[in-house]
Design a protein around this motif. Structure first.
Motif, short mmCIF file in Angstrom:
data_model
loop_
_atom_site.label_atom_id
_atom_site.label_comp_id
_atom_site.label_asym_id
_atom_site.label_seq_id
_atom_site.Cartn_x
_atom_site.Cartn_y
_atom_site.Cartn_z
N ILE A 154 -11.94 5.27 -1.46
CA ILE A 154 -11.46 5.07 -0.09
C ILE A 154 -12.54 5.45 0.92
O ILE A 154 -12.76 4.74 1.91
CB ILE A 154 -10.18 5.90 0.15
CG1 ILE A 154 -9.02 5.35 -0.69
CG2 ILE A 154 -9.80 5.89 1.63
CD1 ILE A 154 -7.80 6.24 -0.71
N LEU A 169 0.85 -1.18 0.00
CA LEU A 169 0.00 0.00 0.00
C LEU A 169 0.89 1.23 0.00
O LEU A 169 1.77 1.37 0.85
CB LEU A 169 -0.91 0.01 1.24
CG LEU A 169 -1.97 -1.09 1.34
CD1 LEU A 169 -2.56 -1.13 2.74
CD2 LEU A 169 -3.08 -0.87 0.31
N ARG A 170 0.65 2.14 -0.95
CA ARG A 170 1.46 3.35 -1.04
C ARG A 170 0.55 4.57 -1.13
O ARG A 170 -0.19 4.73 -2.11
CB ARG A 170 2.35 3.31 -2.28
CG ARG A 170 3.45 2.28 -2.26
CD ARG A 170 4.27 2.38 -3.54
NE ARG A 170 5.31 1.37 -3.61
CZ ARG A 170 6.09 1.18 -4.68
NH1 ARG A 170 5.92 1.95 -5.76
NH2 ARG A 170 7.02 0.24 -4.68
N PRO A 171 0.55 5.44 -0.12
CA PRO A 171 -0.18 6.71 -0.23
C PRO A 171 0.36 7.50 -1.41
O PRO A 171 1.57 7.55 -1.64
CB PRO A 171 0.11 7.41 1.10
CG PRO A 171 0.51 6.30 2.04
CD PRO A 171 1.23 5.29 1.20
N GLN A 178 -10.33 1.83 2.96
CA GLN A 178 -9.76 2.70 3.99
C GLN A 178 -9.15 1.91 5.14
O GLN A 178 -8.35 2.45 5.91
CB GLN A 178 -10.84 3.65 4.52
CG GLN A 178 -12.02 2.97 5.16
CD GLN A 178 -13.19 3.90 5.43
OE1 GLN A 178 -13.24 4.53 6.47
NE2 GLN A 178 -14.11 4.00 4.48
N ASP A 215 -4.55 9.90 -2.61
CA ASP A 215 -5.10 8.64 -3.11
C ASP A 215 -4.25 7.49 -2.57
O ASP A 215 -3.42 7.67 -1.69
CB ASP A 215 -5.10 8.63 -4.65
CG ASP A 215 -5.99 9.71 -5.23
OD1 ASP A 215 -6.91 10.16 -4.52
OD2 ASP A 215 -5.77 10.10 -6.38
N LEU A 216 -4.47 6.31 -3.14
CA LEU A 216 -3.74 5.13 -2.67
C LEU A 216 -3.39 4.25 -3.85
O LEU A 216 -4.22 3.99 -4.72
CB LEU A 216 -4.63 4.36 -1.69
CG LEU A 216 -4.02 3.17 -0.96
CD1 LEU A 216 -2.94 3.64 0.03
CD2 LEU A 216 -5.11 2.41 -0.19
N ASP A 253 -4.78 1.99 -8.75
CA ASP A 253 -4.93 3.23 -8.00
C ASP A 253 -6.32 3.28 -7.40
O ASP A 253 -7.31 2.95 -8.06
CB ASP A 253 -4.71 4.45 -8.91
CG ASP A 253 -3.29 4.53 -9.44
OD1 ASP A 253 -2.36 4.19 -8.68
OD2 ASP A 253 -3.11 4.93 -10.61
#
Length: 215
Positions: free
Chosen positions: A68, A15-17, A74, A21-22, A62
């Motif tokens: 989210i 998981l990468r912010p 989330q 977004d994510l 993405d």
């Protein structure tokens, strides 16, 4: 579009912010990606995600702020198991029901108990979704197409057969587990038709009663 028939269980690998977004990397396990190309859709716990990279053992996607805020994305954690289903093809067999992959809200598991070899599962839905959930109707829970047994207010009951338990993440549900819910598309479109438009619509509750579609 999807069917709600889960093809494999995968895992959240990374998981990468990304600017609010994510970005998420999903390991797809036994799910074959031979026929998947960039831009294709894969439902991940019922969330329609677009493939943006194929690293070999899974895919990157993405996740927008909107997704989210409306889904259990989330709360996703690295290592978490997720249901996976590739998008429906014209030649696919529709074994569940038509599923869009656009989650309507988050529900909560309020009880689960064994009934013979199956499970009885009770989920509490958000108040605004309760009107779309009908006895013997269809609902999607974390991407899995299921039939509603009973409805009491915001709560609805499901029977989970052994095959579904072993082939989905439902086997890991506990009291308090949060799940993605997508209500039946037909119920949503019917409501919109009944609401009508700026002009008088012939499709009214009285019309449905007269033609045997409403009791």
């Amino acid at each position: 579009m999807f069917t709600g028939i889960i093809e494999a269980i995968g895992h959240i690998a990374e998981l990468r912010p990304a600017g609010g977004d994510l970005s998420v990397r999903v390991q797809t396990g036994s799910l074959s990606l031979d026929d998947v190309a960039l831009g294709d859709s894969i439902a991940t716990n019922g969330v329609c995600l677009t493939v943006v990279a194929l690293p070999g053992d899974g895919f990157w996607a993405d996740v927008s702020q909107e997704t989210i805020s409306k889904t259990t994305a989330q709360h996703w954690q690295v290592g978490q198991s997720v249901n996976l289903e590739k998008a429906l093809m014209p030649t696919s067999r529709l074994g569940g029901h038509l599923v869009s992959g656009h989650v309507d809200g988050i529900g909560e598991v309020v009880s689960h108990q064994q009934r013979g070899r199956a499970w009885q599962l009770v989920i509490n839905a958000p108040g605004e979704l309760a009107k779309y959930i009908a006895q013997k109707g269809s609902i999607t829970v974390d991407g899995t197409s299921l039939t509603v047994n009973e409805v009491q207010g915001r709560r609805f009951e499901l029977t989970i057969v052994p095959h579904t338990l072993t082939e989905t993440v439902i086997d890991g549900y506990q009291t308090g587990t949060l799940v993605n819910l997508e209500v039946d598309l037909i119920a949503r479109y019917l409501e919109r038709l009944l609401q009508g438009s700026t002009e008088a619509s012939p499709l009214t509750e009285q019309f449905l009663k007269q033609h045997g579609y409403h009791s």
